[in-house]
Write a protein that holds these residues in place. Structure first.
Motif, PDB file in Angstrom:
ATOM      1  N   GLN A 113       0.824  -1.200   0.000  1.00 58.18           N
ATOM      2  CA  GLN A 113       0.000   0.000   0.000  1.00 58.18           C
ATOM      3  C   GLN A 113       0.865   1.261   0.000  1.00 58.18           C
ATOM      4  N   ASN A 114       0.288   2.347  -0.524  1.00 58.77           N
ATOM      5  CA  ASN A 114       0.892   3.690  -0.446  1.00 58.77           C
ATOM      6  C   ASN A 114       2.273   3.764  -1.088  1.00 58.77           C
ATOM      7  N   ILE A 115       2.451   3.122  -2.236  1.00 55.56           N
ATOM      8  CA  ILE A 115       3.712   3.235  -2.956  1.00 55.56           C
ATOM      9  C   ILE A 115       3.772   4.620  -3.584  1.00 55.56           C
ATOM     10  N   PRO A 116       4.817   5.399  -3.306  1.00 57.99           N
ATOM     11  CA  PRO A 116       4.906   6.736  -3.897  1.00 57.99           C
ATOM     12  C   PRO A 116       4.829   6.696  -5.419  1.00 57.99           C
ATOM     13  N   ALA A 117       4.280   7.765  -5.979  1.00 60.07           N
ATOM     14  CA  ALA A 117       4.024   7.788  -7.421  1.00 60.07           C
ATOM     15  C   ALA A 117       5.240   8.182  -8.241  1.00 60.07           C
ATOM     16  N   THR A 118       6.271   8.756  -7.597  1.00 60.25           N
ATOM     17  CA  THR A 118       7.414   9.222  -8.365  1.00 60.25           C
ATOM     18  C   THR A 118       8.713   8.622  -7.828  1.00 60.25           C
ATOM     19  N   TYR A 119       9.701   8.606  -8.682  1.00 60.94           N
ATOM     20  CA  TYR A 119      11.044   8.118  -8.347  1.00 60.94           C
ATOM     21  C   TYR A 119      11.600   8.882  -7.150  1.00 60.94           C
ATOM     22  N   GLU A 120      11.464  10.195  -7.167  1.00 65.53           N
ATOM     23  CA  GLU A 120      12.039  11.043  -6.120  1.00 65.53           C
ATOM     24  C   GLU A 120      11.363  10.801  -4.772  1.00 65.53           C
ATOM     25  N   GLU A 121      10.034  10.634  -4.780  1.00 62.65           N
ATOM     26  CA  GLU A 121       9.314  10.415  -3.520  1.00 62.65           C
ATOM     27  C   GLU A 121       9.722   9.099  -2.869  1.00 62.65           C
ATOM     28  N   LEU A 122       9.839   8.045  -3.670  1.00 64.82           N
ATOM     29  CA  LEU A 122      10.213   6.749  -3.108  1.00 64.82           C
ATOM     30  C   LEU A 122      11.656   6.763  -2.624  1.00 64.82           C
ATOM     31  N   GLU A 123      12.525   7.494  -3.311  1.00 62.21           N
ATOM     32  CA  GLU A 123      13.908   7.594  -2.853  1.00 62.21           C
ATOM     33  C   GLU A 123      13.968   8.312  -1.507  1.00 62.21           C
ATOM     34  N   ARG A 124      13.174   9.356  -1.331  1.00 61.04           N
ATOM     35  CA  ARG A 124      13.134  10.046  -0.036  1.00 61.04           C
ATOM     36  C   ARG A 124      12.657   9.092   1.052  1.00 61.04           C
ATOM     37  N   TYR A 125      11.641   8.295   0.737  1.00 60.89           N
ATOM     38  CA  TYR A 125      11.150   7.314   1.705  1.00 60.89           C
ATOM     39  C   TYR A 125      12.266   6.353   2.083  1.00 60.89           C
ATOM     40  N   ASN A 126      12.999   5.867   1.095  1.00 55.86           N
ATOM     41  CA  ASN A 126      14.103   4.936   1.319  1.00 55.86           C
ATOM     42  C   ASN A 126      15.126   5.518   2.297  1.00 55.86           C
ATOM     43  N   LEU A 127      15.530   6.751   2.065  1.00 58.88           N
ATOM     44  CA  LEU A 127      16.554   7.384   2.907  1.00 58.88           C
ATOM     45  C   LEU A 127      16.012   7.695   4.292  1.00 58.88           C
ATOM     46  N   ASP A 128      14.777   8.199   4.367  1.00 55.58           N
ATOM     47  CA  ASP A 128      14.180   8.520   5.668  1.00 55.58           C
ATOM     48  C   ASP A 128      13.980   7.256   6.505  1.00 55.58           C
ATOM     49  N   TYR A 129      13.553   6.187   5.868  1.00 52.38           N
ATOM     50  CA  TYR A 129      13.339   4.922   6.572  1.00 52.38           C
ATOM     51  C   TYR A 129      14.652   4.426   7.185  1.00 52.38           C
ATOM     52  N   GLU A 130      15.733   4.487   6.419  1.00 52.67           N
ATOM     53  CA  GLU A 130      17.023   4.024   6.932  1.00 52.67           C
ATOM     54  C   GLU A 130      17.472   4.857   8.122  1.00 52.67           C
ATOM     55  N   ARG A 131      17.298   6.166   8.035  1.00 52.29           N
ATOM     56  CA  ARG A 131      17.686   7.024   9.158  1.00 52.29           C
ATOM     57  C   ARG A 131      16.890   6.686  10.418  1.00 52.29           C
ATOM     58  N   GLU A 132      15.638   6.333  10.254  1.00 52.30           N
ATOM     59  CA  GLU A 132      14.769   6.080  11.394  1.00 52.30           C
ATOM     60  C   GLU A 132      14.912   4.673  11.960  1.00 52.30           C
ATOM     61  N   HIS A 133      15.164   3.684  11.111  1.00 49.90           N
ATOM     62  CA  HIS A 133      15.041   2.284  11.535  1.00 49.90           C
ATOM     63  C   HIS A 133      16.346   1.514  11.638  1.00 49.90           C
ATOM     64  N   PHE A 134      17.429   2.003  11.058  1.00 48.97           N
ATOM     65  CA  PHE A 134      18.694   1.288  11.176  1.00 48.97           C
ATOM     66  C   PHE A 134      19.232   1.443  12.601  1.00 48.97           C
ATOM     67  N   ARG A 135      19.323   0.340  13.332  1.00 47.03           N
ATOM     68  CA  ARG A 135      19.920   0.358  14.662  1.00 47.03           C
ATOM     69  C   ARG A 135      20.288  -1.085  15.028  1.00 47.03           C
ATOM     70  N   TYR A 136      21.170  -1.212  15.987  1.00 44.99           N
ATOM     71  CA  TYR A 136      21.665  -2.544  16.344  1.00 44.99           C
ATOM     72  C   TYR A 136      20.588  -3.392  17.014  1.00 44.99           C
ATOM     73  N   SER A 137      20.602  -4.683  16.707  1.00 43.70           N
ATOM     74  CA  SER A 137      19.858  -5.679  17.476  1.00 43.70           C
ATOM     75  C   SER A 137      20.589  -7.007  17.333  1.00 43.70           C
ATOM     76  N   ASP A 138      20.359  -7.908  18.278  1.00 42.60           N
ATOM     77  CA  ASP A 138      21.010  -9.215  18.220  1.00 42.60           C
ATOM     78  C   ASP A 138      20.560 -10.003  16.996  1.00 42.60           C
ATOM     79  N   THR A 139      19.299  -9.826  16.594  1.00 45.02           N
ATOM     80  CA  THR A 139      18.828 -10.556  15.406  1.00 45.02           C
ATOM     81  C   THR A 139      19.488 -10.011  14.138  1.00 45.02           C
ATOM     82  N   ASN A 140      19.729  -8.699  14.093  1.00 48.17           N
ATOM     83  CA  ASN A 140      20.511  -8.152  12.971  1.00 48.17           C
ATOM     84  C   ASN A 140      21.848  -8.886  12.881  1.00 48.17           C
ATOM     85  N   ARG A 141      22.498  -8.997  14.027  1.00 51.73           N
ATOM     86  CA  ARG A 141      23.843  -9.589  14.038  1.00 51.73           C
ATOM     87  C   ARG A 141      23.805 -11.050  13.583  1.00 51.73           C
ATOM     88  N   ARG A 142      22.834 -11.810  14.082  1.00 50.45           N
ATOM     89  CA  ARG A 142      22.777 -13.228  13.717  1.00 50.45           C
ATOM     90  C   ARG A 142      22.514 -13.417  12.227  1.00 50.45           C
TER      91      ARG A 142
END
Length: 238
Positions: A113-142
């Motif tokens: 759902q809610n896939i952005p309509a343009t290349y630029e919008e989805l790229e912004r989502y990609n970068l914003d998501y990484e800034r918000e959600h990238f963090r350490y966890s033990d499951t990441n490591r495994r």
């Protein structure tokens, strides 16, 4: 590897045990599904079968739409970024947009759902998501360690330990921190990047490829005798 830097994603992947117990098969199954769609098209018979199988696997698990959307975006932007750093030529604008529209249509068939309509919008989502959600966890490591181990298993045993920091040199600092991996020396990072750039430059002098070559066009480690799309993925009880 980027998708494994997100705890909500790595938690699910770790829970299935596929990365721990069958990393090569997990890698091959994912590659086959992606390539069947890419080679034949999402509306071809084989493309539709691949999407149906992917959707059937995903339906077994509770996956947030935002995570689905991020994973979809990595298929567009990470190859483009890799190409910009190490490709033998830069992608043109039409190629970038073609990738965006192709994967956007795949996303629709995955019921994202809610896939952005343009290349630029989805790229912004990609970068914003990484800034918000990238963090350490033990499951990441495994999951990261299992994937790193899979890469290294493709080389002779005596090369695996020396190559481990080379794998780390291919990952940026945010990824290394999310996995809890040791940061490699800057000299190694620079050397690996320069080798890849040199490879790209040298490929300019090779004769052009006369026909495409996809992952499924070569023998596949997990399926030396061939495969059926509806048999891909983890067992039903996982």
């Amino acid at each position: 590897m980027k998708t494994y830097c997100v705890p909500s994603i790595s938690k699910l992947l770790d829970k299935t045990g596929e990365f721990r117990d069958h990393p090569q098969k997990r890698y091959d199954d994912t590659s086959i599904i992606v390539v069947e769609m890419s080679k034949w098209g999402y509306d071809s018979e084989l493309g539709r079968l691949a999407i149906e199988r992917m959707n059937a696997i995903h339906r077994r698990f509770k996956i947030a739409n935002e995570d689905f959307l991020y994973v979809l975006s990595t298929f567009i932007y990470d190859p483009i970024r890799w190409n910009a750093q190490f490709g033998w030529r830069l992608m043109c604008e039409q190629e970038k947009l073609a990738s965006f529209y192709f994967w956007r249509e795949v996303g629709k068939r995955m019921h994202i759902q809610n896939i952005p309509a343009t290349y630029e919008e989805l790229e912004r989502y990609n970068l914003d998501y990484e800034r918000e959600h990238f963090r350490y966890s033990d499951t990441n490591r495994r999951v990261g360690e299992a994937t790193r181990g899979l890469f290294l298993s493709w080389f002779p045993w005596w090369m695996r330990s020396p190559l481990k920091p080379v794998v780390h040199a291919l990952l940026d600092d945010t990824m290394l921190d999310a996995f809890g991996f040791e940061h490699p020396p800057q000299l190694l990072r620079t050397a690996v990047a320069n080798i890849l750039k040199l490879r790209g430059l040298s490929l300019r002098f090779f004769p052009p490829r006369q026909q495409p070559h996809f992952f499924i066009d070569s023998p596949i480690r997990s399926y030396p005798n061939g495969y059926e799309i509806d048999e891909l993925g983890p067992p039903e009880n996982r």
